[in-house]
Design an enzyme around this catalytic site. Structure first.
Site: not given
Ligand SMILES: NC(=O)c1ccc[n+]([C@@H]2O[C@H](COP(=O)([O-])OP(=O)(O)OC[C@H]3O[C@@H](n4cnc5c(N)ncnc54)[C@H](O)[C@@H]3O)[C@@H](O)[C@H]2O)c1
Ligand SMILES: O=C(O)C[C@H](O)C(=O)O
Length: 328
Positions: A159, A187
């Site tokens: 952010d 967030h």
């Molecule tokens: N804070 C932020 O700024 C931010 C930014 C982007 C994404 N995210 C979050 O990050 C997370 C992951 O996003 P992504 O795009 O990599 O998703 P994705 O679905 O591509 O990958 C997630 C992975 O986590 C694994 N997984 C699920 N449950 C699990 C567990 N209990 N233990 C271990 N592994 C597990 C899945 O098998 C998968 O491979 C999501 O919750 C997304 O919203 C946060």
């Molecule tokens: O927005 C989402 O769900 C993914 C991540 O938290 C983001 O900010 O891109």
């Protein structure tokens, strides 16, 4: 030869993992002289794709990468780790808010907090990326009483980076000219990207961008809604920029912050600025030295900012109350 820093990454076979692991192995977290070891944690169905990712890591022949563990066993995965990057969880789909994931993702963080408590190095630091990251971090922290509260972080750096890019674009400067950009709170769509204390080339943003209506309106909503806009455009949530922000966060926590500046990360509130103690809340943070940080004190919070900060605080209190059954 330095001892490797051991980093656990959950969800290692996911989208963010695919951008993150190669940068860690390349030395982007701790620098070119610091060896690293990777503990890659996935759920059972993720182990097969994870094998492929590990083959690719091997094929990079990274000089700094000394060991790789692949596992779905949390006790193996968090054994002796110095850093835990908790990414693994379900991303939201179009039309959802991040807090709609609490029911699905919240429980992941009880078991992971407990496993970190049982296995990690006593000074392990944890960055939660999986959404809703502030409250997931609260859940994990509450389950790991052995680990100091100062060692728990939730990611709001994406952010901050987004906000800096928006301001730079509007002012016609480079994003590196924008400093002192604090994200306050959650967030989520209530987060407050604080332009009132931010600077462009050392001057107040409000001196460089005269359009108050834009600052108070479109700027804030663009940053708040950027994740949703990416999901709409890409059909999947941000991944490379999220991995980049995770790298930025850890680097900013292990490197003293430049004089006069600050960075944004969710930490356990100590009551600063009247924020209830114990919430995982994004503040302006200064890193004093590796392992020691402080909330920047004494910033002016005008009435507009106060309203925004109150709104994001209320949302975090609601989220905390909704997961009371998962708190240790
Ligand atoms: N804070 C932020 O700024 C931010 C930014 C982007 C994404 N995210 C979050 O990050 C997370 C992951 O996003 P992504 O795009 O990599 O998703 P994705 O679905 O591509 O990958 C997630 C992975 O986590 C694994 N997984 C699920 N449950 C699990 C567990 N209990 N233990 C271990 N592994 C597990 C899945 O098998 C998968 O491979 C999501 O919750 C997304 O919203 C946060
Ligand atoms: O927005 C989402 O769900 C993914 C991540 O938290 C983001 O900010 O891109």
């Amino acid at each position: 030869m330095k001892k490797p820093i051991r980093v656990a990454v959950t969800g290692a076979a996911g989208q963010i993992g695919y951008s993150l692991l190669f940068r860690i192995a390349n030395g982007d977290l701790f620098g070119p002289d610091q060896p690293v070891a990777l503990n890659l944690i996935e759920i059972e169905p993720g182990l097969e794709p994870l094998k492929g990712v590990v083959m690719e890591l091997e094929d990079c022949a990274f000089p700094l990468l000394k060991d790789i563990v692949q596992t779905s066993d949390l006790d193996v995965g968090f054994k002796d780790v110095d850093w835990a990057l908790l990414v693994g969880s379900v991303p939201r789909k179009a039309g959802m808010e991040r807090k709609d994931l609490l029911d699905i993702n919240g429980k992941i963080f009880t078991g992971q907090g407990q496993a970190i408590d049982r296995n990690a190095s006593p000074n392990c630091r944890t960055l939660v990326v999986g959404n809703p990251c502030n409250t997931n971090c609260l859940i994990a922290m509450s389950q790991a009483k052995r680990i100091p509260k100062e060692n728990w972080f939730a990611m709001t750096r994406l952010d901050e980076n987004r906000a800096k890019s928006q301001l730079a674009d509007k002012a016609g400067v480079h994003n590196s000219d924008v400093t002192n950009l604090a994200i306050w709170g959650n967030h989520s769509a209530t987060q407050y990207p604080d332009f009132t204390n931010a600077k462009i080339n050392g001057a107040a943003v409000t001196d460089k961008i005269a359009d108050q209506e834009w600052l108070q309106g479109e700027f804030i909503s663009t940053v708040q809604q950027r994740g949703a806009a990416i999901i709409k455009a890409r059909g999947a949530s941000s991944a490379a920029s999220a991995a980049n922000a995770a790298i930025d966060t850890v680097r900013s926590l292990v490197t003293p912050t430049a004089e006069g500046d600050w960075h944004s990360v969710g930490v356990c509130s100590d009551g600063s600025y009247g924020i209830p103690e114990g919430l995982i809340y994004s503040f302006p943070i200064r890193t004093v030295e590796d392992g020691k940080w402080e909330v920047v004190q004494g910033l002016e919070i005008d009435a507009f900012s106060k309203g925004k900060i109150d709104a994001t605080t209320a949302e975090l209190e609601e989220e905390r109350d909704a997961v009371s059954g998962l708190l240790g």
